[in-house]
Design an enzyme around this catalytic site. Structure first.
Site, short mmCIF file in Angstrom:
data_model
loop_
_atom_site.label_atom_id
_atom_site.label_comp_id
_atom_site.label_asym_id
_atom_site.label_seq_id
_atom_site.Cartn_x
_atom_site.Cartn_y
_atom_site.Cartn_z
N ASP A 147 0.44 -4.74 -9.07
CA ASP A 147 -0.65 -4.58 -10.00
C ASP A 147 -1.04 -5.86 -10.98
O ASP A 147 -0.09 -6.64 -10.83
CB ASP A 147 -0.23 -3.46 -10.88
CG ASP A 147 -0.03 -2.16 -9.98
OD1 ASP A 147 -0.49 -2.11 -8.84
OD2 ASP A 147 0.80 -1.19 -10.44
N1 URA Z 1 4.81 -0.50 -8.00
C1 URA Z 1 4.03 -0.48 -8.94
O1 URA Z 1 3.80 0.64 -9.64
N2 URA Z 1 3.19 -1.37 -9.16
C2 URA Z 1 3.33 -2.72 -8.51
O2 URA Z 1 2.66 -3.63 -8.77
C3 URA Z 1 4.45 -2.59 -7.30
C4 URA Z 1 5.22 -1.69 -7.32
#
Ligand code: URA
Length: 240
Positions: free
Chosen positions: A100
């Site tokens: 993310d």
């Molecule tokens: N899990 C998440 O919630 N976000 C990420 O970027 C990777 C794994």
């Protein structure tokens, strides 16, 4: 591989590669090539009479900073891809999974399609390790809940391994990469994530010497670890 991609991998810019083909300077199996999109796998390619060989694959580690997208291209937003050196970008490696925008840490890139596919496929259950700062501190029953596999309305998560490192700081190991999975898992046990970083994937650790935004090629040992994690024969690893 396409002729233009081979030429760019050999050091030309895209524009130079196109021009070289348009000017008849590239030969494929002895014939002047007219189509920059021609597939040249296994063929002899000459540029200005000199052989152009297919380079090895790209295996790159980036310490992703917060605030950049994992996407390769985005019209408005900064991307992790743009943080790779130009000669690496020219090879068009893909990110191995997504983080993310606010998530930091280990983001791997490769041109090796089968390795990429396996490392992100739930089928091969490749471990991804995250460090999360969370609200409150999970306890043993939260760890059991996560180890049993949390059921969401849209999917049931695979068992995840939780270790409490200190108050409000945990390590979570998962073997799939569902959308927002780590955040959703920790929120499901009542400890929403405040910040999240990926520490390791497929047995490869984020290099502690890399500051956010920095990267480096993987070592032979790290590449071998990824191949083992992906249950791929090391012979398919054709890095130079
Ligand atoms: N899990 C998440 O919630 N976000 C990420 O970027 C990777 C794994």
């Amino acid at each position: 591989m396409r002729l233009d991609k081979l030429l760019t991998a050999a050091g030309l810019t895209r524009a130079q590669a196109k021009r070289a083909v348009a000017e008849g300077r590239a030969r494929v199996n002895g014939e002047v090539a007219r189509d920059a999109g021609l597939r040249v796998d296994g063929m002899q390619v000459l540029l200005d009479g000199r052989p152009v060989t297919e380079p090895g694959e790209v295996y790159w580690m980036l310490h992703k900073p917060a605030g950049v997208l994992t996407a390769v291209r985005d019209a408005r937003e900064k991307t992790a891809f743009a943080l790779l050196p130009e000669d690496v970008r020219r090879r068009e490696p893909s990110p191995i999974g997504r983080l993310d925008r606010d998530v930091t840490g280990l983001l791997l890139f490769t041109t090796h399609g089968e390795l990429l596919h396996r490392l992100i496929s739930p089928r091969y259950a490749v471990e991804k390790v995250y460090i999360a700062r969370v609200e409150g501190t999970p306890d043993a029953s939260d760890a059991e809940t996560l180890a049993a596999g949390v059921a969401f309305s849209d999917f049931t998560a695979r068992p995840a391994r939780l270790e409490v490192l200190e108050e409000g700081l945990v390590r979570l190991t998962v073997t799939e990469g569902r959308y927002h999975e780590v955040k959703r898992l920790l929120a499901a046990v009542g400890h929403p994530v405040l910040s999240l970083a990926r520490e390791a994937m497929g047995g490869v650790q984020l290099d502690a010497d890399l500051d956010a935004g920095e990267g480096r090629p993987l070592s032979d040992d790290e590449i071998a670890r990824l191949f083992r994690a992906a249950q791929l024969d090391a012979e398919q690893n054709d890095h130079p």
